[in-house]
Design a protein around this motif. Structure first.
Motif, PDB file in Angstrom:
ATOM      1  N   UNK A 179       0.837  -1.203   0.000  1.00 36.80           N
ATOM      2  CA  UNK A 179       0.000   0.000   0.000  1.00 36.80           C
ATOM      3  C   UNK A 179       0.872   1.253   0.000  1.00 36.80           C
ATOM      4  N   UNK A 180       1.879   1.262   0.845  1.00 37.92           N
ATOM      5  CA  UNK A 180       2.782   2.407   0.895  1.00 37.92           C
ATOM      6  C   UNK A 180       3.644   2.531  -0.337  1.00 37.92           C
ATOM      7  N   UNK A 181       4.012   1.394  -0.931  1.00 39.05           N
ATOM      8  CA  UNK A 181       4.831   1.416  -2.144  1.00 39.05           C
ATOM      9  C   UNK A 181       4.152   2.199  -3.263  1.00 39.05           C
ATOM     10  N   UNK A 182       2.862   1.960  -3.456  1.00 37.77           N
ATOM     11  CA  UNK A 182       2.167   2.621  -4.564  1.00 37.77           C
ATOM     12  C   UNK A 182       2.012   4.127  -4.315  1.00 37.77           C
ATOM     13  N   UNK A 183       1.863   4.511  -3.039  1.00 36.76           N
ATOM     14  CA  UNK A 183       1.818   5.939  -2.735  1.00 36.76           C
ATOM     15  C   UNK A 183       3.177   6.588  -2.985  1.00 36.76           C
ATOM     16  N   UNK A 184       4.238   5.928  -2.547  1.00 42.86           N
ATOM     17  CA  UNK A 184       5.582   6.468  -2.766  1.00 42.86           C
ATOM     18  C   UNK A 184       5.923   6.524  -4.247  1.00 42.86           C
ATOM     19  N   UNK A 185       5.387   5.593  -5.030  1.00 46.30           N
ATOM     20  CA  UNK A 185       5.664   5.573  -6.470  1.00 46.30           C
ATOM     21  C   UNK A 185       5.166   6.843  -7.156  1.00 46.30           C
ATOM     22  N   UNK A 186       4.000   7.314  -6.763  1.00 48.25           N
ATOM     23  CA  UNK A 186       3.482   8.556  -7.341  1.00 48.25           C
ATOM     24  C   UNK A 186       4.401   9.721  -6.997  1.00 48.25           C
ATOM     25  N   UNK A 187       4.895   9.747  -5.763  1.00 42.46           N
ATOM     26  CA  UNK A 187       5.802  10.820  -5.349  1.00 42.46           C
ATOM     27  C   UNK A 187       7.104  10.765  -6.142  1.00 42.46           C
ATOM     28  N   UNK A 188       7.633   9.560  -6.342  1.00 42.40           N
ATOM     29  CA  UNK A 188       8.875   9.417  -7.093  1.00 42.40           C
ATOM     30  C   UNK A 188       8.679   9.824  -8.542  1.00 42.40           C
ATOM     31  N   UNK A 189       7.555   9.443  -9.126  1.00 43.97           N
ATOM     32  CA  UNK A 189       7.285   9.825 -10.514  1.00 43.97           C
ATOM     33  C   UNK A 189       7.217  11.340 -10.643  1.00 43.97           C
ATOM     34  N   UNK A 190       6.636  12.000  -9.647  1.00 46.59           N
ATOM     35  CA  UNK A 190       6.583  13.460  -9.651  1.00 46.59           C
ATOM     36  C   UNK A 190       7.985  14.060  -9.674  1.00 46.59           C
ATOM     37  N   UNK A 191       8.870  13.514  -8.842  1.00 46.47           N
ATOM     38  CA  UNK A 191      10.239  14.003  -8.812  1.00 46.47           C
ATOM     39  C   UNK A 191      10.962  13.804 -10.125  1.00 46.47           C
ATOM     40  N   UNK A 192      10.793  12.642 -10.725  1.00 48.11           N
ATOM     41  CA  UNK A 192      11.451  12.373 -12.012  1.00 48.11           C
ATOM     42  C   UNK A 192      10.941  13.313 -13.098  1.00 48.11           C
ATOM     43  N   UNK A 193       9.652  13.570 -13.085  1.00 46.26           N
ATOM     44  CA  UNK A 193       9.097  14.469 -14.100  1.00 46.26           C
ATOM     45  C   UNK A 193       9.574  15.904 -13.888  1.00 46.26           C
TER      46      UNK A 193
END
Length: 436
Positions: A179-193
């Motif tokens: 559950x936490x992984x998928x939330x963190x994934x959105x945050x990481x994608x934001x940083x990469x973009x």
């Protein structure tokens, strides 16, 4: 043909190349988000493959040699290359692929990256325009900087989720896996973009880091603030500060969640709705300030409990909707996979497995008006695209065979796995366009 070629230039990230060295969930799911925006993704696996390939049986998910619903969750629209990074030639191939990429994403330990020369200082010196991303369990500094971590321990346990979500006085909650992984994934994608925008503007690469513990703290912002002002967690639904933001059981033993933050404004409405007109304008209960000063919020909760216990859930949902009270049945996953709202808005998409039949798979939540619902191609076996990408790098068939023979690369030789594109429900019905 690579998966990217099959997608035919779809998406706002078409032409952007990503090399991924990631396992399990948070980091691969990050890159799945970018893949569903049209980026070309080259996922480099060991010969054994992403460790997530072993996890399905742990929660009842069946697998075959060519189909794995668990790995699909984090890996749609990717190209699959398998290299032995301990072999100098395998590592050299990885460096070539990284050198051609806009983004390199990993969730490896820093010590392993340094040993391979894939750490940020080394790669940024060699490829100044490279965006280097790392998903971590904990931050880069302090006692736990080099500790292993999964969302269960970094996010759910240390991040406060398991300890603050359950009903007060009960045992810690066990959130669904990742559950936490998928939330963190959105945050990481934001940083990469964000880094990608800067790269396109300046030509400069960047280091982007997200950790699961920080992701949990960010998501808990209101609770962490409130805790410092006396609002202790976990809470009991019998003693929440605002009784209009709470759960109540209906006559048919189901739960409804209401969320009406403006207690004072809607107090009389709620009393009317539950048939307690006698309590309208009651000075004991009619303002949130009074509840906080006198501590009688549990009395209001008991009044509401008695009211909601008089009708079935569906009756209440209709009444609450008529009064425009934000409310919903408290769903379980069994409800979600049958929820038309999830399919018509493409939060869930149906895919067909040869071995397992039709199943629903989640999609990344970002949508672009100019591109619509993204195409979805499921995962492939380890090394499925190795030969194609080596050919793109200039290796001949004989050279690829020699690399395979010496154990530098793994090439898939099994049955073909077609690049079937699964469409959204509205696309299948001809109600939404396909731009691919």
């Amino acid at each position: 043909m690579t998966v990217t070629e099959k997608l035919n230039g779809y998406g706002p990230l078409a032409g952007i190349k990503v090399v991924e060295m990631c396992t399990y969930v948070a980091a691969p799911a990050t890159i799945r988000i970018l893949s569903e925006m049209g980026a070309e993704v080259i996922k480099i696996e060991s010969f054994a493959g992403d460790t997530q390939r072993t996890q399905g049986p742990g929660f009842g998910c069946k697998q075959t040699e060519t189909e794995d619903p668990t790995i699909d969750l984090n890996n749609t629209n990717k190209n699959w290359v398998s290299l032995n990074l301990k072999d100098p030639e395998g590592l050299a191939i990885a460096k070539k692929l990284i050198g051609e990429a806009d983004i390199f994403m990993n969730n490896m330990r820093t010590s392993a990256l340094e040993k391979l020369g894939l750490d940020y200082p080394t790669l940024s010196a060699e490829f100044p325009g490279l965006i280097w991303g790392q998903m971590r369990g904990y931050g880069e500094f302090g006692e736990f900087a080099h500790a292993p971590g999964y969302d269960a321990v970094c996010w759910a346990a240390r991040g406060g989720v398991a300890g603050t979500f359950p009903e007060k006085g009960t045992s810690p909650s066990i959130p669904p896996q990742a559950f936490g992984d998928y939330n963190a994934a959105v945050m990481m994608a934001t940083g990469l973009l964000g880094a990608l925008v800067n790269k396109l503007r300046t030509g400069k690469g960047e280091k982007v880091v997200v950790n699961l513990y920080h992701a949990a703290i960010w998501a808990g912002s209101i609770g962490i603030c409130a805790q410092q002002f006396g609002a202790d967690y976990p809470k009991s639904r019998k003693a929440v500060p605002n009784p209009f933001n709470n759960t109540y059981k209906s006559a048919d033993d189901k739960w409804v969640y209401i969320c009406q933050p403006e207690y004072n404004r809607y107090y009389n409405d709620l009393m009317t709705i539950i048939g307690r007109e006698d309590l309208k304008d009651d000075p004991r209960y009619s303002t949130l300030q009074t509840l906080l000063e006198t501590g009688v919020a549990p009395e209001v909760i008991e009044i509401l409990e008695e009211g909601f216990a008089k009708k079935d859930l569906e009756e209440w949902l209709a009444i609450l909707a008529e009064w425009q009270v934000p409310s919903q049945k408290v769903f379980r996953f069994t409800d979600i996979i049958k929820d038309e709202e999830a399919y018509v808005n493409d939060a869930l998409r149906k895919v067909e497995y040869n071995a397992f039949g039709e199943h629903a798979i989640t999609t990344s939540p970002v949508r672009f008006g100019g591109y619509g619902d993204p195409p979805m191609i499921l995962s492939k076996p380890v090394g499925y695209h190795t030969a194609e990408y080596l050919t793109k790098l200039g290796y001949s068939d004989d050279e690829i065979a020699a690399l395979e023979e010496k154990g530098a690369v793994k090439v898939y030789h099994g049955e073909e796995v077609p690049d079937r594109i699964f469409k959204s429900q509205r696309q299948e019905a001809g109600e939404a366009p396909c731009h691919w």
